[in-house]
Design a protein around this motif. Structure first.
Motif, PDB file in Angstrom:
ATOM      1  N   LEU A   1       0.832  -1.210   0.000  1.00  0.00           N
ATOM      2  CA  LEU A   1       0.000   0.000   0.000  1.00  0.00           C
ATOM      3  C   LEU A   1       0.865   1.257   0.000  1.00  0.00           C
ATOM      4  O   LEU A   1       0.551   2.249  -0.674  1.00  0.00           O
ATOM      5  CB  LEU A   1      -0.922  -0.011   1.214  1.00  0.00           C
ATOM      6  N   ALA A   2       1.971   1.215   0.758  1.00  0.00           N
ATOM      7  CA  ALA A   2       2.860   2.377   0.789  1.00  0.00           C
ATOM      8  C   ALA A   2       3.464   2.640  -0.589  1.00  0.00           C
ATOM      9  O   ALA A   2       3.588   3.798  -1.028  1.00  0.00           O
ATOM     10  CB  ALA A   2       3.968   2.157   1.825  1.00  0.00           C
TER      11      ALA A   2
ATOM     12  N   ARG B   1       2.115   1.862  -3.457  1.00  0.00           N
ATOM     13  CA  ARG B   1       1.064   2.385  -4.313  1.00  0.00           C
ATOM     14  C   ARG B   1       0.782   3.853  -4.010  1.00  0.00           C
ATOM     15  O   ARG B   1       0.510   4.645  -4.919  1.00  0.00           O
ATOM     16  CB  ARG B   1      -0.205   1.559  -4.136  1.00  0.00           C
ATOM     17  N   GLN B   2       0.816   4.198  -2.724  1.00  0.00           N
ATOM     18  CA  GLN B   2       0.609   5.607  -2.363  1.00  0.00           C
ATOM     19  C   GLN B   2       1.707   6.492  -2.955  1.00  0.00           C
ATOM     20  O   GLN B   2       1.434   7.591  -3.449  1.00  0.00           O
ATOM     21  CB  GLN B   2       0.573   5.755  -0.842  1.00  0.00           C
ATOM     22  N   GLU B   3       2.946   6.002  -2.902  1.00  0.00           N
ATOM     23  CA  GLU B   3       4.023   6.766  -3.510  1.00  0.00           C
ATOM     24  C   GLU B   3       3.801   6.899  -5.013  1.00  0.00           C
ATOM     25  O   GLU B   3       4.040   7.972  -5.601  1.00  0.00           O
ATOM     26  CB  GLU B   3       5.368   6.091  -3.245  1.00  0.00           C
TER      27      GLU B   3
END
Length: 428
Positions: free
Chosen positions: A198-199, A201-203
């Motif tokens: 998820l991190a 993808r957020q980046e």
């Protein structure tokens, strides 16, 4: 290169014409491949400057204005057009000879030519006004040319900066994509946590937002370039604007040659010429008239000649107020020149300080700032690979590297834009 045709017959069955045609086809393919593999045409900065000046409608309009001012030089020294008058004098309207042009000896058909002659001082002043107007238009051309160079240089710097930032962000997006592709296997193997996916993808989303902004800035910069270069603005930009052409100390000494200040000598000359023209009004003009009068056959024809002179006896109400107005206009031009000189000196000093600051900041980033951010990112990655840190610390450190590199590009763009302005201060 060997060309193989899947449906080609054996060599002994090929006719010479077929063989020649296929040889020509193969050569065409080789030429097309060579052309396709060649580098894209790039546009140099000096070439762009010349192209922009050649295609500028503003410069063309200013040149026409100068040509128009030059065409008026001859008219300024010329005398006014003469006047031709035709008329009848002393036509009787009563008595036995009424409405007759020939029976009364006083009736005359009159043809006259009259020429006004302005005084010599006024004509000389009008010539000086025309010459000063040409000088002003010539100075305006130089100013507009420098303004064009400055606008093109700013757009050039903005376009190059946007391209560099976009390339940097594209590389980071590629790296992020590889990271997202490797994380599922690592999560399945137990070497990574599900939250790290998820991190990443957020980046990726944040980088995509930045890329959209950069693409917008790049399109805006190219649009600004297209105003000056037309379709050639879409070509790759080969080099950066040149460094500072004149040292700051020399710019201070030559500040009187500043592009905008170069207009004021011509404006002062024009104001002085207009003042002399107003002063010449107090001398008055004169004119001459030659007339031929025809009477009846029994009476002889007549010729008349006369001179007329202006009598400027109301100088306090007419000439002196105009002279005072022109004097005030001349003083206004001098005051504006002094104000502009002080303003441009202040701008030059501020630009010099800003240039020094930018140079120091760029040097620190290049020597220490980016290296420190890169080392910190490497340490965070090592700790993550050793299981001593999470992916968030790696992404945070990598974001700092990105910000440092983007900051460097931004500072270099500010410095290059400032150099463009400083190189556009002095007229040729």
């Amino acid at each position: 290169m060997k060309i193989i045709y899947a449906d080609a017959p054996s060599a002994h069955l090929q006719t010479p014409r077929v063989a020649a045609r296929r040889t020509l086809y193969a050569c065409t393919l080789l030429l097309a491949a060579g052309l396709g593999a060649g580098p894209a045409q790039a546009l140099g900065y000096r070439e762009a400057l010349l192209l922009a000046e050649q295609q500028s409608p503003g410069l063309a309009a200013q040149q026409l204005q100068l040509d128009a001012a030059g065409a008026a030089h001859g008219a300024a020294a010329a005398l006014p057009d003469p006047r031709l008058s035709v008329g009848v004098e002393n036509l009787p309207v009563g008595g036995m000879d009424r409405w007759s042009l020939t029976r009364d000896f006083m009736t005359m058909q009159r043809l006259a030519l009259m020429q006004e002659v302005p005084n010599q001082a006024k004509r000389e002043a009008r010539v000086q006004v025309a010459l000063a107007r040409s000088d002003r238009e010539r100075a305006l051309i130089a100013v507009q040319r420098l303004q064009l160079r400055q606008a093109l240089g700013q757009a050039w710097v903005a376009a190059q900066s946007a391209d560099r930032r976009q390339a940097l962000l594209d590389a980071l997006l590629t790296e992020n994509q590889r990271l997202q592709e490797s994380l599922p296997a690592r999560v399945a193997g137990g070497s990574a946590q599900a939250g790290e996916v998820l991190a990443a993808r957020q980046e990726n989303l944040a980088l995509l937002d930045r890329r959209d902004e950069l693409q917008r800035d790049a399109r805006k910069a190219r649009t600004a370039l297209r105003r000056w270069l037309g379709t050639r603005a879409d070509e790759p930009l080969e080099d950066a604007p040149p460094p500072l052409a004149i040292p700051i100390e020399q710019l201070r000494a030559d500040l009187h040659r500043h592009a905008e200040l170069a207009i004021y000598p011509a404006m002062r000359g024009m104001a002085a010429a207009e003042l002399r023209e107003a002063q010449a009004e107090s001398r008055g003009d004169w004119s001459w008239e030659l007339a031929y009068s025809r009477r009846g056959r029994q009476w002889g024809d007549m010729v008349s000649f006369q001179l007329s002179f202006d009598l400027p006896w109301q100088k306090g109400q007419r000439q002196e107020p105009m002279i005072r107005a022109k004097q005030l206009e001349s003083q206004r031009v001098e005051a504006e020149q002094e104000d502009a000189a002080r303003r441009h000196l202040q701008e030059l000093e501020e630009s010099a300080l800003e240039l020094q600051t930018l140079e120091r900041q760029i040097e620190r980033l290049q020597s220490d700032g980016i290296a420190l951010a890169t080392d910190r990112s490497a340490l965070a990655l090592s700790s993550y690979q050793a299981g001593k840190a999470d992916l968030g610390s790696v992404l945070g450190a990598r974001a700092q590297v990105l910000e440092a590199r983007l900051r460097l590009i931004e500072l270099q763009a500010q410095r290059d834009g400032l150099l463009v302005r400083l190189n556009s201060l002095i007229t040729d």
